[in-house]
Each structure stands twice: as C-alpha cells, then as structure tokens.
Design an enzyme around this catalytic site. Structure first.
Site, PDB file in Angstrom:
ATOM      1  N   GLU A 126       0.860  -1.202   0.000  1.00  0.00           N
ATOM      2  CA  GLU A 126       0.000   0.000   0.000  1.00  0.00           C
ATOM      3  C   GLU A 126       0.890   1.243   0.000  1.00  0.00           C
ATOM      4  OE1 GLU A 126      -2.553  -0.317   3.409  1.00  0.00           O
ATOM      5  OE2 GLU A 126      -3.402  -2.233   2.750  1.00  0.00           O
ATOM      6  N   GLU A 366       8.982  -8.529  -3.522  1.00  0.00           N
ATOM      7  CA  GLU A 366       8.858  -9.781  -2.763  1.00  0.00           C
ATOM      8  C   GLU A 366       9.871  -9.824  -1.600  1.00  0.00           C
ATOM      9  OE1 GLU A 366       7.923 -13.344  -4.864  1.00  0.00           O
ATOM     10  OE2 GLU A 366       7.042 -12.260  -6.550  1.00  0.00           O
TER      11      GLU A 366
END
Ligand SMILES: Cc1cc2nc3c(=O)[nH]c(=O)nc-3n(C[C@H](O)[C@H](O)[C@H](O)COP(=O)(O)OP(=O)(O)OC[C@H]3O[C@@H](n4cnc5c(N)ncnc54)[C@H](O)[C@@H]3O)c2cc1C
Length: 386
Positions: A126, A366
C-alpha cells in the site's frame, strides 16, 4: 518429481527453443512498445506456462519447486517482462489459493488460472505499507454476510490485466499488526474497484503495474481464502506464498545472469582493442570469471533449497538466503556485463543495457535485500522466523 524425467526434459528443451527462437528476437520490440504481442501470450498459454505450479487435478502441470526452478532458469535467459505475464499465476497470484484455499475456491478459480483465462494478482503493498507488510491499512468491515473493502494497493503486478486479486485487508481494527489481516479472493469486475494509471518503470517494459483502489467494494465472507474460519489468518497465507516466490525469483536471477554472461563472452570475443580480442585481457577475464563463479554458486543454492523444500523441510531461512544472494549476484553480473561492453553497454541497442535495468527490480520486490537480511539474521539470533 511431479513430471517424469523424460517429460520434464522435453518440456525444458521446448521452452529453450521458444525462448531463443520466439522471445529473444522480440525483446527490443516489447521494450519499445511496452506491450507483449497477444499471439505470444496465446503461445505461452498453449505451452502451459500459466499453470506450471497449479496442481494437475486443476489442469496445471503441477511442477515441484525443483522443476519450477529449472524451468524458470530457462525463462530467465530472455527479458523478465515475458515471465511476468504468467509469473503471478504461478507464484504470488495463485499460491495462496493453492496452499490455503477451500476446495470450492480452488475448483472455481484454478482451472481458469492454469489456462491463462484468469490472470491473478497479489495485492499486499500500500502507499504507507511496504516492507512492514503486517501493517496493512486497507480495511475490510463486516456487514451482514459480507465485508466492505476500502483502501489502496500500490505497485500491483499484472493488475491492469487481472481478473482476480488476492487482497490483504484488516478485518480486526483493534489489532494493528499481522494478526488482524485476512486474505480475500476478489473478482476484478466487482463494483467499487478502480485501477490507477500504469506506473512508468525503470525496466521490464511489457510488464504492467498500477494501483488498485477499493471504495466500498462488497465481497462475501466466503471470499476469505480458506473460508470464514480463516478470518484474521491472511498474513500467514501471504508469508507462505512469498516463501515459494523467493525461490522462483532466485532461479529467474540465475537465468538472467547466464544470459548476461553469454552476452559478455560473445562481446569480449568479438571486440578488439590494442590489436587483440578484449577477452584476452586478464582484467576482462577476471570479470567473466567472477560472474561465472557467482552464477554457479547461486544456481547450486537454489537447486539445493528447492530440493529440500520438495522433501518437506522448512526452508524459510534458506529461501531468504537464496533471494538475497541471487538477486544481489545478478546485479553485480549485470554491472560487469555493462563494463565489459564499454560504451556500448550504455547504449540501448545492446541487450545488457536493458537487462541492467530489468534485474534491478529483483532486489526490491517480494521482500527487499534488507528484509531478507533481517529474516536470515533473526532466525540465526533468536531461532524465530519473521
Ligand atoms: C515493479 C514492482 C512490482 C511490484 N509488484 C507487487 C505486487 O504484485 N504485489 C505487491 O503487493 N507488491 C508489489 N510490489 C511492491 C514491493 O513488494 C515493495 O515495493 C517492496 O516490498 C518494498 O516496499 P516499499 O517500496 O514500500 O519500500 P519500503 O518498505 O519503504 O523500504 C524503503 C527502504 O527501507 C528499507 N527498509 C525498510 N524496512 C527496513 C528495516 N526494518 N530494516 C532495514 N531496512 C529497511 C528497505 O529495504 C528499502 O531499502 C512491487 C513493486 C514494484 C516496484
């Protein structure tokens, strides 16, 4: 092994040919147009590339981690943007569902993900929530048999193409950390979802990333991965998904390093200065040798970790070691490849210029390199995984 040795070898040699004859010649065009031709995507579907890690019972190839890494290493020899098209369906966009989904959820989505009819995206990050991913702010508020999602997800790979989002949202507002987060399967055509414009990126043109905005988006409780009994357990799903993904990215980094080394050797053999091929200079040889040795070490650690994961061992720490080492390794290899090419390495006509930018992402997404270091060291000093 999920496939017998002969079938796997055939699959790998078919892919090797596809990469060399079909994808590598298109690299420059894809980079320039920021678009992968739909005919190529159709060919990828026919090859089964969208369902490599989806179990056979749902129409995928059901590759083991070791097999997946072998295949991804081959795919790494071409622009990573190609792999990104089906990357989320094999990794972060499907594995939460494969590992923790209910039978109904799997039967509903996985067969279409395996064929590429459905593209899945993973929506965790986010605007204010990156490395500290347990701090998710997107809210999921209970309303009768539904939840109502509100919030923005940032830099979501394949979002412009996706039909399905795995969305991580806070279902317990009184719990600020990872224990208050649930994972939802959200169809992209639900009312209340809008996409931001595609982000302009440093590299990997042809692969698309954008914001996904949820405004009073209503989803049923049954959309929680694993069903309503998995309320507030979504962060565990996210972490398991990222574990396998780390090996996937590591194998990809090894494949890219191999391509960069191939390009470097070819250039160094061809290019002459001071009356001889630059490959004959020992300072150039040192760079080639460093790249080869590091790529070989990376390959060995990925193979060993993948095998151990398939044998049922907990390899969380080792997967982080792989992600950390392999992605940093390919950064060094790309840097040397540019150096070996001299000025040409800075010119867009040469593949190494593009790869130099493309592989930069591997150290960021990631889990950044720093987050991998934290995971490794935390396990060493406290025995706890993060
Ligand atoms: C092209 C692209 C595709 C992406 N695709 C996806 C996707 O599909 N789905 C998704 O959910 N996300 C996706 N991401 C997001 C990506 O996973 C995050 O950008 C990444 O995890 C880092 O988060 P951040 O950008 O907020 O950086 P931050 O977390 O703000 O980090 C900034 C810097 O601080 C460092 N740092 C942070 N915390 C610590 C700490 N505790 N100790 C030491 N250093 C620290 C970081 O390592 C980094 O160097 C994508 C990003 C990009 C660029």
């Amino acid at each position: 092994m999920a496939l017998d040795r002969e079938t796997l070898n055939q699959f790998i040699s078919t892919l090797d040919r596809f990469v060399r004859e079909r994808l590598i010649p298109l690299e420059e065009q894809v980079s320039r147009e920021d678009r992968i031709p739909s005919t190529v995507i159709d060919e990828m579907k026919e090859l089964g590339l969208f369902g490599m890690t989806i179990p056979e019972v749902y129409g995928g190839l059901g590759l083991s981690t070791e097999e997946e890494c072998q295949v991804v290493k081959v795919l790494g020899r071409t622009s990573p943007a190609f792999r990104s098209v089906f990357g989320t369906n094999n990794g972060i966009g499907s594995q939460g569902l494969v590992m923790d989904g209910t039978e109904d959820q799997k039967a509903h989505y996985l067969p279409k993900m395996a064929t590429g009819e459905i593209i899945g995206s993973f929506a965790l990050t986010e605007p204010d929530v990156g490395s500290d991913s347990g701090a998710v702010k997107t809210s999921a508020t209970a309303d009768g048999d539904d939840f109502i999602l509100n919030g923005t997800k940032r830099y979501i790979t394949n979002a412009p193409e996706a039909q399905l989002f795995t969305v991580f949202a806070r279902t317990n507002p009184d719990e600020p950390g990872a224990r208050g987060v649930s994972a939802f399967l959200v169809d992209a055509d639900r009312p209340g979802i809008t996409l931001g414009p595609n982000n302009r990126k440093m590299g990997q043109q042809g692969a698309h990333v954008c914001d996904v905005i949820f405004e009073n988006c209503r989803v049923p409780k049954s959309a929680i991965i694993g069903g309503p009994e998995n309320l507030n357990r979504g962060f565990g799903t996210a972490m398991k998904t990222l574990d396998r993904g780390r090996l996937h990215i590591s194998a990809l980094a090894v494949g890219c390093a191999n391509r960069l080394i191939e390009e470097s050797v070819a250039f160094a053999t061809e290019r002459t200065q001071f009356g001889q091929a630059i490959a004959e200079f020992q300072l150039i040889q040192a760079m080639l040798a460093d790249s080869k040795a590091e790529a070989y070490a990376a390959r060995c650690m990925v193979e060993e970790t993948a095998r151990r994961r398939d044998a049922g061992e907990d390899v969380s720490t080792e997967a982080s070691c792989c992600k950390y080492f392999c992605t940093e390794m390919v950064g060094r290899v790309a840097d040397r490849a540019v150096q070996i090419h001299g000025g040409a390495g800075y010119i867009a006509d040469y593949a190494v210029e593009r790869f130099y930018r493309d592989v930069r992402l591997f150290r960021l997404y990631e889990g950044t390199s720093q987050i991998q270091q934290l995971i490794i060291a935390r396990e060493m000093t406290t025995g706890a995984t993060v």
